[in-house]
Design an enzyme around this catalytic site. Structure first.
Site, PDB file in Angstrom:
ATOM      1  N   ARG A   1       0.862  -1.185   0.000  1.00  0.00           N
ATOM      2  CA  ARG A   1       0.000   0.000   0.000  1.00  0.00           C
ATOM      3  C   ARG A   1       0.891   1.224   0.000  1.00  0.00           C
ATOM      4  O   ARG A   1       1.932   1.247   0.688  1.00  0.00           O
ATOM      5  CB  ARG A   1      -0.902   0.026   1.242  1.00  0.00           C
ATOM      6  CG  ARG A   1      -2.048  -0.968   1.212  1.00  0.00           C
ATOM      7  CD  ARG A   1      -3.108  -0.586   0.176  1.00  0.00           C
ATOM      8  NE  ARG A   1      -4.220  -1.516   0.153  1.00  0.00           N
ATOM      9  CZ  ARG A   1      -4.316  -2.579  -0.663  1.00  0.00           C
ATOM     10  NH1 ARG A   1      -3.360  -2.839  -1.536  1.00  0.00           N
ATOM     11  NH2 ARG A   1      -5.373  -3.370  -0.619  1.00  0.00           N
TER      12      ARG A   1
ATOM     13  N   GLU B   1      -4.150   7.390  -5.154  1.00  0.00           N
ATOM     14  CA  GLU B   1      -4.236   6.635  -6.404  1.00  0.00           C
ATOM     15  C   GLU B   1      -5.473   7.125  -7.143  1.00  0.00           C
ATOM     16  O   GLU B   1      -6.536   7.178  -6.526  1.00  0.00           O
ATOM     17  CB  GLU B   1      -4.354   5.135  -6.134  1.00  0.00           C
ATOM     18  CG  GLU B   1      -3.065   4.566  -5.548  1.00  0.00           C
ATOM     19  CD  GLU B   1      -3.121   3.071  -5.268  1.00  0.00           C
ATOM     20  OE1 GLU B   1      -4.165   2.440  -5.543  1.00  0.00           O
ATOM     21  OE2 GLU B   1      -2.123   2.539  -4.770  1.00  0.00           O
TER      22      GLU B   1
ATOM     23  N   HIS C   1      -1.118   0.344  -9.785  1.00  0.00           N
ATOM     24  CA  HIS C   1      -1.691  -0.649  -8.859  1.00  0.00           C
ATOM     25  C   HIS C   1      -2.265  -1.855  -9.632  1.00  0.00           C
ATOM     26  O   HIS C   1      -3.482  -2.061  -9.667  1.00  0.00           O
ATOM     27  CB  HIS C   1      -2.774  -0.004  -7.975  1.00  0.00           C
ATOM     28  CG  HIS C   1      -3.091  -0.824  -6.752  1.00  0.00           C
ATOM     29  ND1 HIS C   1      -3.522  -0.279  -5.570  1.00  0.00           N
ATOM     30  CD2 HIS C   1      -3.050  -2.170  -6.528  1.00  0.00           C
ATOM     31  CE1 HIS C   1      -3.740  -1.234  -4.682  1.00  0.00           C
ATOM     32  NE2 HIS C   1      -3.457  -2.402  -5.246  1.00  0.00           N
TER      33      HIS C   1
HETATM   34  C1  8YV Z   1      -6.529  -5.372  -5.718  1.00  0.00           C
HETATM   35  C2  8YV Z   1      -4.771  -5.417  -3.885  1.00  0.00           C
HETATM   36  O1  8YV Z   1      -6.520  -5.436  -7.072  1.00  0.00           O
HETATM   37  O2  8YV Z   1      -5.482  -7.485  -3.064  1.00  0.00           O
HETATM   38  C3  8YV Z   1      -5.103  -6.361  -2.796  1.00  0.00           C
HETATM   39  O3  8YV Z   1      -4.972  -5.990  -1.621  1.00  0.00           O
HETATM   40  O4  8YV Z   1      -4.174  -4.420  -3.646  1.00  0.00           O
HETATM   41  C4  8YV Z   1      -5.142  -5.718  -5.286  1.00  0.00           C
HETATM   42  O5  8YV Z   1      -4.953  -7.060  -5.551  1.00  0.00           O
HETATM   43  C5  8YV Z   1      -6.949  -4.010  -5.307  1.00  0.00           C
HETATM   44  O6  8YV Z   1      -7.183  -4.006  -3.939  1.00  0.00           O
HETATM   45  C6  8YV Z   1      -8.184  -3.577  -6.062  1.00  0.00           C
HETATM   46  O7  8YV Z   1      -9.365  -3.917  -5.380  1.00  0.00           O
END
Ligand code: 8YV
Length: 333
Positions: free
Chosen positions: A235, A264, A283
């Site tokens: 993150r 983002e 992302h």
């Molecule tokens: C997702 C991510 O695509 O799983 C996670 O925590 O960061 C990604 O795989 C993102 O959260 C979009 O919903």
């Protein structure tokens, strides 16, 4: 009839599975994610919320949804959901663990390799028509093999990263809240500080929590080798971006590759975008066709718990809400 809100478009097979359940399924069709105000209005009568990273599912949202039983996050990270508020209200929170670990590690290792071998800046240079005469001392990059990688957070994704690093003959260190069995030949170090001092590449795989917010800042960058490269696929808020900019600009740190930022999308005029030694991706670590499809189907399984009244299969707070869960015995149980 239970109602499910899906806050972004999804694969047709996932949608079909939701509709086959007999639930009233509402998809947020707009090009943009719902604003907070829109989300609060949209959840008023829902039983299941199929949520995404762009939704801040806080106490206000939960209080606007008196029937809400399940929040199914599309992703493994669920820092956009106020878990304490969900626990207090007996709302089940679910995610999609495991299924995206390999794709995420693939992406993290791709970023590491791109930074090490300069695939980003050198290919851009070729496209600009600036490829000069052969020069043994130009376009030099860094090795990957036999270099040291420090993995922060040895969960499922960290383990997959270790496996990939070992495949490239790297020396693998890891730091984790607790020592695990030697994961794929990775060696545990007692402190983040030691990991930062010894690593040529540092890859972050720990979740965002109040403790890990801005975990990587000026002090940590100073501990790292000047030649080191930081990879972040967890993150954005785990890294202090202002401090990162200064470290990259001043040469305190050789490079960074970020799959995640704050905010983002990162604004087009953000200082980090002016740096050649910073590679930023939108992302996409889990964004392969196969993985996103599996994530969607897991989210469907989770959210459909509000129809069956059964526990969702990938519930993260089952123990915390066992006594006051709204899910128990609501429909079929
Ligand atoms: C997702 C991510 O695509 O799983 C996670 O925590 O960061 C990604 O795989 C993102 O959260 C979009 O919903």
């Amino acid at each position: 009839m239970p109602k499910i809100l899906v806050t972004r478009r999804t694969f047709s097979v996932a949608l079909a599975a939701l509709r086959a359940s007999g639930a009233d399924v509402v998809i947020w069709e707009d090009h943009e994610s719902p604003s907070q105000e829109d989300l609060i209005k949209a959840v008023a009568d829902v039983h299941g919320l199929y949520a995404h990273i762009t939704n801040q599912v806080n106490a206000e949202v939960m209080d606007a949804a008196p029937n809400l039983k399940v929040i199914a996050e599309f992703g493994v990270g669920y820092d956009n959901i106020d878990i304490i508020a969900a626990n207090e209200r007996g709302i089940a929170v679910c995610n999609t663990p495991g299924i995206l670990s390999e794709s995420t590690a693939d992406e993290a290792f791709t970023l590491l390799a791109s930074m090490a071998r300069r695939t980003n800046d050198l290919s851009a240079m070729v496209k600009r028509g600036e490829w000069g005469d052969f020069d043994p001392l130009s376009y030099l990059a860094n090795d990957i093999h036999h270099k040291t990688i420090g993995i922060v957070g040895m969960g499922k994704i960290g383990s997959e990263m270790a496996k990939r690093a070992k495949g490239f003959s790297m020396n693998v260190l890891y730091f984790n809240r607790n020592k695990r069995d030697e994961e794929f030949g990775a060696s545990y170090v007692d402190s983040l500080e030691e990991l930062l001092e010894r690593s040529d590449y540092v890859s972050l795989h720990n979740p965002l929590t109040p403790e890990t917010m801005n975990m990587m800042s000026t002090v940590q960058f100073k501990l790292m080798k000047k030649s080191a490269i930081l990879i972040n696929t967890t993150r954005g808020a785990v890294v202090d971006q202002d401090a990162l900019y200064l470290a990259l600009k001043s040469g305190e740190l050789a490079g960074a590759a970020l799959d995640v930022t704050v905010p983002e999308p990162i604004p087009a005029d953000h200082p980090l975008l002016t740096l050649d030694n910073c590679l930023i991706m939108p992302h996409v670590a889990s964004a392969t066709v196969d993985t996103r499809m599996k994530m969607a189907m897991m989210s469907v399984e989770n959210v459909l718990a509000c129809v069956s009244g059964d526990w969702p299969p990938y519930c993260v707070n089952q123990a915390a809400i066992a006594g006051n869960a709204r899910i128990k015995g609501v429909y079929n149980c």
